[in-house]
Enzyme design. Structure first.
Site, PDB file in Angstrom:
ATOM      1  CG  PHE A 142      -1.858   1.268   1.102  1.00  0.00           C
ATOM      2  CD1 PHE A 142      -3.028   1.208   0.361  1.00  0.00           C
ATOM      3  CD2 PHE A 142      -1.502   2.484   1.686  1.00  0.00           C
ATOM      4  CE1 PHE A 142      -3.844   2.335   0.221  1.00  0.00           C
ATOM      5  CE2 PHE A 142      -2.305   3.608   1.535  1.00  0.00           C
ATOM      6  CZ  PHE A 142      -3.481   3.530   0.807  1.00  0.00           C
ATOM      7  CG  ASP A 227       5.535   4.143   1.909  1.00  0.00           C
ATOM      8  OD1 ASP A 227       5.495   4.906   2.890  1.00  0.00           O
ATOM      9  OD2 ASP A 227       4.582   3.986   1.122  1.00  0.00           O
ATOM     10  CE  LYS A 256      -1.233   7.239   6.533  1.00  0.00           C
ATOM     11  NZ  LYS A 256      -0.891   6.051   5.748  1.00  0.00           N
TER      12      LYS A 256
HETATM   13  C1  PLP Z   1      -1.030   6.141   4.236  1.00  0.00           C
HETATM   14  C2  PLP Z   1       0.076   5.618   3.439  1.00  0.00           C
HETATM   15  C3  PLP Z   1       0.421   6.193   2.203  1.00  0.00           C
HETATM   16  C4  PLP Z   1      -0.381   7.275   1.530  1.00  0.00           C
HETATM   17  O1  PLP Z   1      -0.485   8.447   2.289  1.00  0.00           O
HETATM   18  P1  PLP Z   1      -1.642   9.508   1.931  1.00  0.00           P
HETATM   19  O2  PLP Z   1      -1.307  10.695   2.788  1.00  0.00           O
HETATM   20  O3  PLP Z   1      -2.942   8.868   2.297  1.00  0.00           O
HETATM   21  O4  PLP Z   1      -1.547   9.804   0.485  1.00  0.00           O
HETATM   22  C5  PLP Z   1       1.527   5.686   1.546  1.00  0.00           C
HETATM   23  N1  PLP Z   1       2.242   4.674   2.058  1.00  0.00           N
HETATM   24  C6  PLP Z   1       1.936   4.097   3.234  1.00  0.00           C
HETATM   25  C7  PLP Z   1       2.781   2.990   3.756  1.00  0.00           C
HETATM   26  C8  PLP Z   1       0.833   4.529   3.959  1.00  0.00           C
HETATM   27  O5  PLP Z   1       0.505   3.924   5.104  1.00  0.00           O
END
Ligand code: PLP
Length: 404
Positions: A142, A227, A256
């Site tokens: 994700f 990520d 985040k």
């Molecule tokens: C939430 C998330 C994203 C995307 O972030 P958004 O601010 O919702 O675009 C990307 N990678 C990971 C691992 C995430 O948990």
């Protein structure tokens, strides 16, 4: 539920795109680990907005920094300098040991920006033939919801009827270093991966996986892009989840909790010349690096460190995990987690995780199901031992119920 709550929910349903299926609670206030609904009921937030409010709801110091900055200057665009960006760069680089920073807004934008940057690096530094760059990603990843990103998702819900998608991605199983070795070609520019797969249900790779990944990337001149949008900034009990593995990524993505939930702030960090390939006019964002975002992020990083939240995530995470493992319930298939990134996976016969989340709501806990069978538990990093024990008691009674 009172009529006003039903009105909020019905109005959302009438006008809003139905791209979410929220639990039936309407929140109007938050403080620390707690949130309150419009009727004054209090809940322990065990989702933390997917780890964006790690510092706790409405943290007073982040709030003060935001208000102070909002009175002075909010947005200049990058056409001009502002007096917050340099300080944000300096502080995030010092905190993470990075050399270059690219400020963006959402997490998905940070991912997209990293994809652009590693491709450019591939063509201009590694010498990959133009248009041939390959990026390796993992099944069940994700990384966000933009078109570029959903194109390499393996989740049918995420992808179906949104194509055509961009080429240039190869998908391998998560946690399998041999698969990475096999997938690397001379045109591979990067391996993009989550240290722990969050949305997939808190999937922790086998010990030693990332050591091998790091070696393979180094040996093949492939950029390792981690990520850490969900795992980073203390969530797993270390500043970055890579530290559990004793490795360093070439490119790290944060988002985040970088703003403590006040405002969308994300960043691409790089330890090498990846971001160095970007020249004026080649990438940008109207809001990226704005003074309000920088002031908020600076405060969000400061409280994380000064208030010991990272250590607390390790301590309380261990307590929470042990408590979950001690629950004797035949609904539970597996409990897993690192720091305060935890999950309870239910047996298929136990019924949908959603039902358990709704039952938890009735007991004053807000948690989110993922993939039918998994309840994810990720409270703000400011949670105390008493609050962990309070949550465990309620989880134990709920998980011993049977909703099949
Ligand atoms: C939430 C998330 C994203 C995307 O972030 P958004 O601010 O919702 O675009 C990307 N990678 C990971 C691992 C995430 O948990």
């Amino acid at each position: 539920m009172s009529s006003s709550v039903i009105d909020f929910i019905a109005t959302e349903a009438r006008f809003g795109a139905h791209n979410y299926e929220p639990i039936g609670v309407v929140l109007s206030r938050g403080e620390g680990v707690w949130v309150w609904d419009t009727e004054g009921n209090r809940y322990l937030d065990c989702l933390s907005a997917y780890s964006a409010v790690s510092q706790g709801h409405c943290h007073p110091k982040i709030l003060a920094a935001m208000v102070e900055q909002a009175h002075r200057l909010t947005l200049t665009s990058r056409a001009f300098h502002n007096d917050q960006l340099a300080l944000f760069y300096e502080e995030i680089a010092a905190l993470t040991g990075s050399h270059k920073v690219l400020p963006m807004n959402s997490g998905a934008e940070a991912v997209e920006s990293a994809i652009k940057a590693v491709r450019k690096w591939g063509y201009e530094v590694k010498g990959v033939p133009d248009g041939a760059a390959e990026i390796i990603v993992c099944a069940n990843n994700f990384h966000g919801r933009t078109l570029g990103i959903v194109g390499f998702s393996t989740d049918p819900e995420t992808r179906t009827h949104f194509g055509p998608f961009a080429p240039g991605f190869r998908i391998i199983p998560f946690g399998d270093a041999a698969a990475l070795q096999d997938a690397i070609t001379p045109n591979t520019v990067a391996f993009l991966v989550e240290p722990i797969q969050g949305e997939a249900g808190v999937i922790i790779p086998p010990a030693g996986y990332f050591t091998e990944v790091r070696q393979l990337c180094t040996a093949n001149n492939v950029m390792l892009v981690l990520d850490e949008i969900q795992t980073g900034l203390g969530r797993t009990g270390k500043l970055l989840a890579e530290q559990h593995e004793g490795i360093e990524a070439d490119v790290t993505l944060l988002g985040k909790a970088l703003s403590g939930g006040f405002y969308p702030v994300s960043a691409v960090l790089s330890n090498n010349d990846v971001l160095g390939t970007l020249r004026p006019g080649q990438h940008g964002s109207t809001f990226g690096g704005n003074p309000l975002a920088c002031a908020v992020a600076r405060a969000a990083m400061r409280v994380l460190v000064e208030e010991g939240m990272i250590e607390n995530a390790a301590t309380q995470g261990a307590r929470f995990l042990k408590g979950l493992k001690d629950i004797r319930a035949n609904t539970i298939r597996e409990v897993r987690g690192r720091g305060l990134m935890l999950a309870v996976e239910l047996h298929p016969e136990a019924g949908r995780a959603r039902r358990y989340c709704e039952a938890l709501q009735g007991k004053g806990i807000l948690a989110k199901d993922t993939h039918e069978q998994t309840i994810r538990i990720a409270p703000p990093l400011v949670i105390t031992s008493d609050q962990v024990d309070w949550a465990l008691e309620r989880l134990a009674t709920t998980l011993t119920q049977d909703f099949s």
